[in-house]
Scaffold this active site. Structure first.
Site, PDB file in Angstrom:
ATOM      1  N   HIS A 128     -33.212 -65.694 -72.899  1.00  0.00           N
ATOM      2  CA  HIS A 128     -34.582 -66.481 -73.248  1.00  0.00           C
ATOM      3  C   HIS A 128     -35.519 -65.957 -72.537  1.00  0.00           C
ATOM      4  O   HIS A 128     -35.270 -65.522 -71.393  1.00  0.00           O
ATOM      5  CB  HIS A 128     -34.136 -67.925 -72.876  1.00  0.00           C
ATOM      6  CG  HIS A 128     -35.145 -69.002 -73.567  1.00  0.00           C
ATOM      7  ND1 HIS A 128     -36.561 -68.980 -72.756  1.00  0.00           N
ATOM      8  CD2 HIS A 128     -35.189 -69.712 -74.360  1.00  0.00           C
ATOM      9  CE1 HIS A 128     -37.046 -70.198 -73.470  1.00  0.00           C
ATOM     10  NE2 HIS A 128     -36.546 -70.389 -74.615  1.00  0.00           N
ATOM     11  N   ASP A 205     -28.378 -69.509 -66.251  1.00  0.00           N
ATOM     12  CA  ASP A 205     -29.220 -70.310 -67.125  1.00  0.00           C
ATOM     13  C   ASP A 205     -28.225 -71.213 -68.196  1.00  0.00           C
ATOM     14  O   ASP A 205     -27.965 -70.700 -68.990  1.00  0.00           O
ATOM     15  CB  ASP A 205     -30.338 -69.460 -67.998  1.00  0.00           C
ATOM     16  CG  ASP A 205     -30.989 -70.194 -69.050  1.00  0.00           C
ATOM     17  OD1 ASP A 205     -30.628 -71.550 -69.141  1.00  0.00           O
ATOM     18  OD2 ASP A 205     -31.898 -69.428 -69.489  1.00  0.00           O
ATOM     19  N   GLN A 208     -28.398 -74.107 -72.582  1.00  0.00           N
ATOM     20  CA  GLN A 208     -27.501 -74.333 -73.877  1.00  0.00           C
ATOM     21  C   GLN A 208     -26.015 -74.543 -73.471  1.00  0.00           C
ATOM     22  O   GLN A 208     -25.109 -74.538 -74.497  1.00  0.00           O
ATOM     23  CB  GLN A 208     -27.673 -72.897 -74.565  1.00  0.00           C
ATOM     24  CG  GLN A 208     -29.213 -72.694 -74.969  1.00  0.00           C
ATOM     25  CD  GLN A 208     -29.783 -73.824 -76.084  1.00  0.00           C
ATOM     26  OE1 GLN A 208     -29.154 -74.666 -76.701  1.00  0.00           O
ATOM     27  NE2 GLN A 208     -30.999 -73.661 -75.958  1.00  0.00           N
ATOM     28  N   LYS A 231     -32.684 -81.259 -73.347  1.00  0.00           N
ATOM     29  CA  LYS A 231     -31.483 -80.756 -74.361  1.00  0.00           C
ATOM     30  C   LYS A 231     -30.229 -81.551 -73.888  1.00  0.00           C
ATOM     31  O   LYS A 231     -29.275 -81.306 -74.687  1.00  0.00           O
ATOM     32  CB  LYS A 231     -31.239 -79.022 -74.034  1.00  0.00           C
ATOM     33  CG  LYS A 231     -32.644 -78.452 -74.205  1.00  0.00           C
ATOM     34  CD  LYS A 231     -32.306 -76.969 -74.108  1.00  0.00           C
ATOM     35  CE  LYS A 231     -33.398 -76.142 -74.157  1.00  0.00           C
ATOM     36  NZ  LYS A 231     -34.154 -75.880 -75.565  1.00  0.00           N
ATOM     37  N   CYS A 369     -37.841 -67.610 -78.912  1.00  0.00           N
ATOM     38  CA  CYS A 369     -38.325 -67.429 -77.336  1.00  0.00           C
ATOM     39  C   CYS A 369     -37.311 -66.352 -76.857  1.00  0.00           C
ATOM     40  O   CYS A 369     -36.841 -66.331 -75.646  1.00  0.00           O
ATOM     41  CB  CYS A 369     -38.269 -68.670 -76.517  1.00  0.00           C
ATOM     42  SG  CYS A 369     -39.791 -69.582 -76.750  1.00  0.00           S
TER      43      CYS A 369
HETATM   44  C1  LIG Z   1     -31.286 -70.376 -73.031  1.00  0.00           C
HETATM   45  C2  LIG Z   1     -32.384 -71.272 -72.590  1.00  0.00           C
HETATM   46  N1  LIG Z   1     -33.199 -70.837 -71.338  1.00  0.00           N
HETATM   47  C3  LIG Z   1     -34.150 -71.659 -70.888  1.00  0.00           C
HETATM   48  C4  LIG Z   1     -34.610 -72.303 -71.803  1.00  0.00           C
HETATM   49  C5  LIG Z   1     -36.053 -72.963 -71.458  1.00  0.00           C
HETATM   50  O1  LIG Z   1     -35.758 -74.385 -71.118  1.00  0.00           O
HETATM   51  P1  LIG Z   1     -37.255 -75.471 -71.134  1.00  0.00           P
HETATM   52  O2  LIG Z   1     -37.966 -74.990 -72.204  1.00  0.00           O
HETATM   53  O3  LIG Z   1     -36.462 -76.553 -71.197  1.00  0.00           O
HETATM   54  O4  LIG Z   1     -37.670 -75.070 -69.757  1.00  0.00           O
HETATM   55  C6  LIG Z   1     -34.392 -72.734 -73.187  1.00  0.00           C
HETATM   56  C7  LIG Z   1     -35.124 -73.419 -74.260  1.00  0.00           C
HETATM   57  O5  LIG Z   1     -34.788 -73.433 -75.244  1.00  0.00           O
HETATM   58  C8  LIG Z   1     -32.985 -71.880 -73.378  1.00  0.00           C
HETATM   59  O6  LIG Z   1     -32.439 -72.126 -74.633  1.00  0.00           O
END
Ligand SMILES: Cc1ncc(COP(=O)(O)O)c(C=O)c1O
Length: 411
Positions: A128, A205, A208, A231, A369
């Site tokens: 992401h 990270d 998900q 999430k 993203c």
């Molecule tokens: C794999 C992953 N990393 C990071 C993020 C970023 O999360 P946030 O926007 O809640 O900070 C997301 C959000 O969709 C994600 O799917």
């Protein structure tokens, strides 16, 4: 409890989510966008309004009961997160605004002190943007270099190639536990073992992963783990950075201000202990309390049950979509979480999204993203349906109907 391999947890739990009773364009809402953000159970909504109605005060500073109770509720939520992640100590849990801020925090603190000219940070091709851009920024600031491990055409990380990219210049490995665009579950145990064999810390990270499967940071022996409150059925604006205490203690603070200090004078400031060192200013107190309630809600259901339910939905959806000749699924790794990205021949994902919406079906269309993933698969965008504990097979049938209708309209 199961029919055709699907556990029935969604049947009993849907009533916990008031929004699922809503209609869109006169049709029942079919919410298949939980990878973007999950809907909230009543207990979380109640926790927020109860706090503002009956328990609200600032924390950590008050000598009066209301403030002390708010502080206790805030710190209780930290213990809930500790338990949820299997962390050794509550002080290893830092509250942030979300995954994005948690990764930026590590980049700007650990990164700032550990990285120099020629050092390397190793990520994967399926990250992401929030696990790419913070590293690019710290690379610009320090002269370090971002190295990217490749994946194959199914969206599976090429572990052998990845291992070959780890060397004496690597100072951090930062990998998504589960890919948001492809659904791939990465072999994080193997990745951590490979990195640790060369004394390199690993950040996962978990944005998900945390909502969908049990996570045990001690069993994984991971150094940093991040996830987002919104999430995991909690409020927006709140998230978590887990870090091993020794690493967090050695890192410089992220932001300066109230709460992160022990004493301040114009000559010298002494920083607070972890976790407070990384929580400058008044935090999102209600968000933290709501997050704690969301995680307790998930623990009551059981993360294993949630994972089994979503795996059943994924295999049902995959089977249905594979049966439509015009559909191609992007991301077909063997190990996948409840995310299904796809393209329909001759129809732009945004058009599909608009048609589905008319029938109350909410999916995501776009690059998610993860523009490098789109580039890797040579598509401008995909449609993504993502599953949560409240989804049902009927909702997947509604999605399939939407696809068939769109094919008819566009043919
Ligand atoms: C794999 C992953 N990393 C990071 C993020 C970023 O999360 P946030 O926007 O809640 O900070 C997301 C959000 O969709 C994600 O799917």
């Amino acid at each position: 409890m199961t029919t055709h391999g699907q556990t029935l947890i969604s049947e009993s739990l849907r009533g916990d989510f008031p929004i699922l009773q809503e209609e869109m364009h006169g049709k029942p809402l079919v919410y298949l966008d939980s990878a973007a953000s999950a809907q909230k159970p009543q207990v979380v909504i109640d926790a927020l309004s109860d706090f503002y109605e009956k328990g609200y005060a600032n924390i950590h500073r008050g000598v009066y009961k209301l403030s002390q109770d708010a502080t206790e509720a805030y710190e209780h939520a930290r213990s809930v997160v500790r338990d949820f992640l299997g962390a050794a100590e509550a002080r290893e849990i830092i509250f942030t605004r979300g995954t994005t801020e948690a990764i930026n925090l590590v980049a700007q603190t650990f990164g700032r002190s550990a990285l120099g000219q020629g050092d390397e940070i190793l990520i994967t091709e399926m990250e992401h943007h929030s696990n790419i851009v913070p590293w690019q920024m710290i690379c610009e600031q320090t002269g370090a270099k971002l190295v990217v491990g490749p994946m194959d055409d199914s969206g599976t990380l090429l572990l052998k190639n990845f291992a070959e990219l780890i060397n004496e210049r690597t100072k951090l490995v930062a990998v998504s536990h589960v890919s948001n665009a492809l659904g791939t579950i990465n072999p994080v145990r193997e990745i951590i073992e490979l990195a640790h064999a060369q004394n390199i810390p690993v950040l996962l990270d978990g944005a998900q992963a945390a909502p969908h499967m049990p996570v045990d940071v001690q069993a994984l022996d991971v150094d940093f783990y991040t996830f987002s409150g919104h999430k995991v059925y909690g409020p927006t604006g709140i998230g978590v950075l887990y870090g091993k205490a020794a690493l967090l203690e050695a890192m410089p603070p992220y932001q300066g201000g109230g709460d992160m200090i022990l004493s301040v004078s114009f000559e010298k400031t002494i920083y607070n202990e972890i976790p407070h060192k990384f929580e400058a200013g008044t935090p999102d107190i209600a968000g933290v309390i709501g997050l704690g309630v969301a995680l307790e809600y998930l623990q009551d259901i059981g993360m294993d049950r949630i994972a089994a339910h979503e795996a059943a939905l994924l295999s049902y959806a995959t089977e249905k979509l594979e049966a439509i000749p015009q559909v191609s699924i992007i991301g077909t790794a063997k190990e996948k979480a409840g995310v299904i990205s796809f393209a329909v021949e001759g129809i732009h994902p945004h058009d599909l999204g608009t048609i589905f919406d008319q029938d109350g079906v909410a999916i995501r269309a776009g690059h998610h993203c993860a523009q490098p993933v789109m580039e890797r698969f040579d598509v401008p965008a995909t449609v993504r349906a993502s599953f949560a504990l409240y989804n049902t097979r009927d909702e997947i049938d509604a999605l399939v109907l939407g696809i068939e209708k769109s094919i008819e309209v566009f043919s």
